[in-house]
Design a protein around this motif. Structure first.
Motif, PDB file in Angstrom:
ATOM      1  N   UNK A 245      38.293  40.105  45.230  1.00 17.64           N
ATOM      2  CA  UNK A 245      36.914  39.742  45.967  1.00 17.64           C
ATOM      3  C   UNK A 245      36.043  38.882  44.962  1.00 17.64           C
ATOM      4  N   UNK A 246      35.434  38.006  45.555  1.00 22.61           N
ATOM      5  CA  UNK A 246      34.850  36.919  44.436  1.00 22.61           C
ATOM      6  C   UNK A 246      33.809  36.398  45.169  1.00 22.61           C
ATOM      7  N   UNK A 247      32.889  35.796  44.564  1.00 24.77           N
ATOM      8  CA  UNK A 247      31.857  34.691  45.026  1.00 24.77           C
ATOM      9  C   UNK A 247      32.076  33.422  44.564  1.00 24.77           C
ATOM     10  N   UNK A 248      32.141  32.422  45.103  1.00 30.47           N
ATOM     11  CA  UNK A 248      32.633  31.121  44.665  1.00 30.47           C
ATOM     12  C   UNK A 248      31.999  30.493  43.301  1.00 30.47           C
ATOM     13  N   UNK A 249      30.812  30.787  43.066  1.00 29.98           N
ATOM     14  CA  UNK A 249      30.254  30.289  42.053  1.00 29.98           C
ATOM     15  C   UNK A 249      29.732  31.315  40.988  1.00 29.98           C
ATOM     16  N   UNK A 250      30.194  32.426  41.013  1.00 30.04           N
ATOM     17  CA  UNK A 250      29.871  33.530  40.180  1.00 30.04           C
ATOM     18  C   UNK A 250      30.742  33.242  38.735  1.00 30.04           C
ATOM     19  N   UNK A 251      29.887  33.222  37.708  1.00 30.12           N
ATOM     20  CA  UNK A 251      30.530  32.642  36.713  1.00 30.12           C
ATOM     21  C   UNK A 251      31.704  33.753  36.191  1.00 30.12           C
ATOM     22  N   UNK A 252      31.484  35.143  36.433  1.00 30.42           N
ATOM     23  CA  UNK A 252      32.404  35.947  35.999  1.00 30.42           C
ATOM     24  C   UNK A 252      33.776  35.776  36.779  1.00 30.42           C
ATOM     25  N   UNK A 253      33.529  35.582  38.421  1.00 31.08           N
ATOM     26  CA  UNK A 253      34.637  35.107  39.042  1.00 31.08           C
ATOM     27  C   UNK A 253      35.481  34.138  38.429  1.00 31.08           C
ATOM     28  N   UNK A 254      34.831  33.066  38.406  1.00 28.80           N
ATOM     29  CA  UNK A 254      35.015  31.695  37.680  1.00 28.80           C
ATOM     30  C   UNK A 254      36.231  32.170  36.417  1.00 28.80           C
ATOM     31  N   UNK A 255      35.619  32.883  35.644  1.00 34.64           N
ATOM     32  CA  UNK A 255      36.439  33.352  34.528  1.00 34.64           C
ATOM     33  C   UNK A 255      37.769  33.869  34.832  1.00 34.64           C
ATOM     34  N   UNK A 256      37.793  34.827  35.882  1.00 36.81           N
ATOM     35  CA  UNK A 256      38.770  35.599  36.469  1.00 36.81           C
ATOM     36  C   UNK A 256      39.844  34.469  37.031  1.00 36.81           C
ATOM     37  N   UNK A 257      39.329  33.499  37.841  1.00 31.79           N
ATOM     38  CA  UNK A 257      40.342  32.582  38.382  1.00 31.79           C
ATOM     39  C   UNK A 257      41.022  31.629  37.357  1.00 31.79           C
ATOM     40  N   UNK A 258      40.248  31.194  36.410  1.00 30.50           N
ATOM     41  CA  UNK A 258      40.794  30.488  35.254  1.00 30.50           C
ATOM     42  C   UNK A 258      42.175  31.339  34.836  1.00 30.50           C
ATOM     43  N   UNK A 259      41.932  32.686  34.256  1.00 31.37           N
ATOM     44  CA  UNK A 259      42.935  33.416  33.879  1.00 31.37           C
ATOM     45  C   UNK A 259      44.087  33.469  34.932  1.00 31.37           C
ATOM     46  N   UNK A 260      43.899  33.798  36.232  1.00 27.84           N
ATOM     47  CA  UNK A 260      44.894  33.450  37.274  1.00 27.84           C
ATOM     48  C   UNK A 260      45.495  32.539  37.208  1.00 27.84           C
ATOM     49  N   UNK A 261      45.078  31.245  37.232  1.00 28.53           N
ATOM     50  CA  UNK A 261      45.596  30.032  37.235  1.00 28.53           C
ATOM     51  C   UNK A 261      46.474  29.849  35.874  1.00 28.53           C
ATOM     52  N   UNK A 262      45.993  30.164  34.506  1.00 29.32           N
ATOM     53  CA  UNK A 262      46.656  30.513  33.400  1.00 29.32           C
ATOM     54  C   UNK A 262      47.909  31.103  33.497  1.00 29.32           C
ATOM     55  N   UNK A 263      47.931  32.150  34.260  1.00 29.18           N
ATOM     56  CA  UNK A 263      48.945  33.135  34.244  1.00 29.18           C
ATOM     57  C   UNK A 263      49.897  32.650  35.486  1.00 29.18           C
ATOM     58  N   UNK A 264      49.411  31.623  36.391  1.00 31.43           N
ATOM     59  CA  UNK A 264      50.462  31.037  37.515  1.00 31.43           C
ATOM     60  C   UNK A 264      50.632  32.205  38.398  1.00 31.43           C
TER      61      UNK A 264
END
Length: 130
Positions: free
Chosen positions: A52-71
Protein backbone atom coordinates in the motif's frame (compact mmCIF):
# COMPACT_ATOMS: atom_id res chain seq x y z
CA UNK A 1 -4.27 30.62 7.72
CA UNK A 2 -5.04 26.88 7.70
CA UNK A 3 -6.41 27.16 4.17
CA UNK A 4 -3.27 28.94 3.02
CA UNK A 5 -1.03 26.23 4.47
CA UNK A 6 -3.07 23.46 2.82
CA UNK A 7 -2.98 25.30 -0.50
CA UNK A 8 0.79 25.75 -0.18
CA UNK A 9 1.44 22.05 0.41
CA UNK A 10 -1.02 20.96 -2.27
CA UNK A 11 0.79 23.22 -4.75
CA UNK A 12 4.14 21.91 -3.57
CA UNK A 13 3.02 18.30 -4.12
CA UNK A 14 1.63 19.20 -7.55
CA UNK A 15 4.93 20.75 -8.60
CA UNK A 16 7.32 18.27 -6.99
CA UNK A 17 5.33 15.08 -7.67
CA UNK A 18 6.20 14.76 -11.37
CA UNK A 19 9.84 15.62 -10.62
CA UNK A 20 10.01 12.86 -8.00
CA UNK A 21 8.45 10.32 -10.37
CA UNK A 22 10.86 11.29 -13.14
CA UNK A 23 13.82 10.92 -10.79
CA UNK A 24 12.49 7.50 -9.71
CA UNK A 25 12.24 6.28 -13.29
CA UNK A 26 15.70 7.63 -14.21
CA UNK A 27 17.42 6.13 -11.16
CA UNK A 28 15.58 2.81 -11.06
CA UNK A 29 18.14 0.14 -10.17
CA UNK A 30 18.78 -2.81 -12.42
CA UNK A 31 17.14 -5.87 -10.92
CA UNK A 32 19.09 -8.91 -9.85
CA UNK A 33 18.99 -11.74 -12.34
CA UNK A 34 17.97 -15.15 -11.07
CA UNK A 35 17.68 -18.44 -12.90
CA UNK A 36 14.20 -18.83 -14.37
CA UNK A 37 13.18 -21.51 -11.86
CA UNK A 38 14.31 -19.40 -8.90
CA UNK A 39 12.51 -16.31 -10.25
CA UNK A 40 9.34 -18.38 -10.64
CA UNK A 41 9.55 -19.38 -6.96
CA UNK A 42 10.09 -15.74 -5.96
CA UNK A 43 7.13 -14.63 -8.09
CA UNK A 44 4.92 -17.23 -6.38
CA UNK A 45 6.02 -16.01 -2.95
CA UNK A 46 5.33 -12.40 -3.97
CA UNK A 47 1.67 -13.26 -4.60
CA UNK A 48 1.17 -13.15 -0.83
CA UNK A 49 2.51 -9.57 -0.62
CA UNK A 50 0.76 -6.26 -1.30
CA UNK A 51 2.34 -2.82 -1.00
CA UNK A 52 0.00 0.00 0.00
CA UNK A 53 1.57 3.26 -1.13
CA UNK A 54 1.19 6.79 -2.39
CA UNK A 55 2.64 7.41 -5.83
CA UNK A 56 4.78 10.43 -4.84
CA UNK A 57 5.64 9.54 -1.25
CA UNK A 58 9.45 9.58 -0.90
CA UNK A 59 9.41 6.62 1.50
CA UNK A 60 7.22 4.64 -0.91
CA UNK A 61 9.61 5.48 -3.74
CA UNK A 62 12.47 4.14 -1.62
CA UNK A 63 10.60 0.85 -1.12
CA UNK A 64 9.71 0.62 -4.83
CA UNK A 65 13.37 1.13 -5.73
CA UNK A 66 14.30 -1.82 -3.50
CA UNK A 67 11.52 -3.92 -5.03
CA UNK A 68 13.01 -3.18 -8.45
CA UNK A 69 16.54 -3.98 -7.23
CA UNK A 70 15.37 -7.35 -5.89
CA UNK A 71 13.32 -8.09 -9.06
CA UNK A 72 10.11 -8.63 -7.10
CA UNK A 73 6.66 -8.72 -8.64
CA UNK A 74 4.66 -7.26 -5.73
CA UNK A 75 1.15 -5.90 -6.22
CA UNK A 76 1.00 -2.15 -5.51
CA UNK A 77 -2.12 -0.38 -4.34
CA UNK A 78 -2.41 3.41 -4.27
CA UNK A 79 -4.17 4.27 -1.02
CA UNK A 80 -3.81 8.04 -1.21
CA UNK A 81 -7.39 8.92 -2.04
CA UNK A 82 -10.52 7.98 -0.16
CA UNK A 83 -11.99 4.73 -1.39
CA UNK A 84 -12.07 0.98 -0.80
CA UNK A 85 -8.27 0.55 -0.95
CA UNK A 86 -7.67 3.19 1.71
CA UNK A 87 -10.44 1.70 3.85
CA UNK A 88 -8.89 -1.78 3.49
CA UNK A 89 -5.56 -0.37 4.72
CA UNK A 90 -7.25 1.33 7.68
CA UNK A 91 -9.34 -1.72 8.57
CA UNK A 92 -6.54 -4.24 8.19
CA UNK A 93 -3.52 -2.34 9.48
CA UNK A 94 -5.23 0.10 11.79
CA UNK A 95 -3.80 3.25 10.19
CA UNK A 96 -3.61 4.91 6.79
CA UNK A 97 0.16 5.36 7.02
CA UNK A 98 2.26 4.36 4.01
CA UNK A 99 4.26 2.54 2.89
CA UNK A 100 2.66 -0.56 4.32
CA UNK A 101 3.39 -4.12 3.26
CA UNK A 102 0.56 -6.59 3.72
CA UNK A 103 2.01 -10.07 4.26
CA UNK A 104 -0.31 -13.06 4.11
CA UNK A 105 1.09 -16.44 5.15
CA UNK A 106 0.03 -19.85 3.84
CA UNK A 107 -2.47 -20.26 6.67
CA UNK A 108 -4.17 -16.99 5.65
CA UNK A 109 -2.92 -14.98 8.62
CA UNK A 110 -2.16 -11.36 7.70
CA UNK A 111 0.59 -9.11 9.06
CA UNK A 112 0.80 -5.40 8.26
CA UNK A 113 4.34 -4.03 8.18
CA UNK A 114 4.77 -0.25 8.33
CA UNK A 115 7.94 1.86 7.93
CA UNK A 116 10.09 1.83 4.81
CA UNK A 117 13.24 0.67 6.61
CA UNK A 118 11.45 -2.31 8.16
CA UNK A 119 9.85 -3.22 4.84
CA UNK A 120 13.19 -3.04 3.03
CA UNK A 121 14.88 -5.15 5.74
CA UNK A 122 12.08 -7.73 5.48
CA UNK A 123 12.33 -7.91 1.68
CA UNK A 124 16.13 -8.18 1.74
CA UNK A 125 16.01 -10.87 4.41
CA UNK A 126 13.46 -12.90 2.52
CA UNK A 127 14.52 -12.41 -1.11
CA UNK A 128 18.12 -11.18 -1.38
CA UNK A 129 19.67 -14.63 -1.20
CA UNK A 130 17.04 -16.46 -3.27
Amino acid sequence: MKTFIRLFFRTLRTVLGPVMLLKESLTRPKGIVRPQAAQKVVDQQCQSLVLYQYQTCPFCIKVRQEISRLSLNIQRIDAQHEGPDRQALLKGGGQTKVPCLKITDKAGKTQWLYDSEKIIAYLRGRFASV
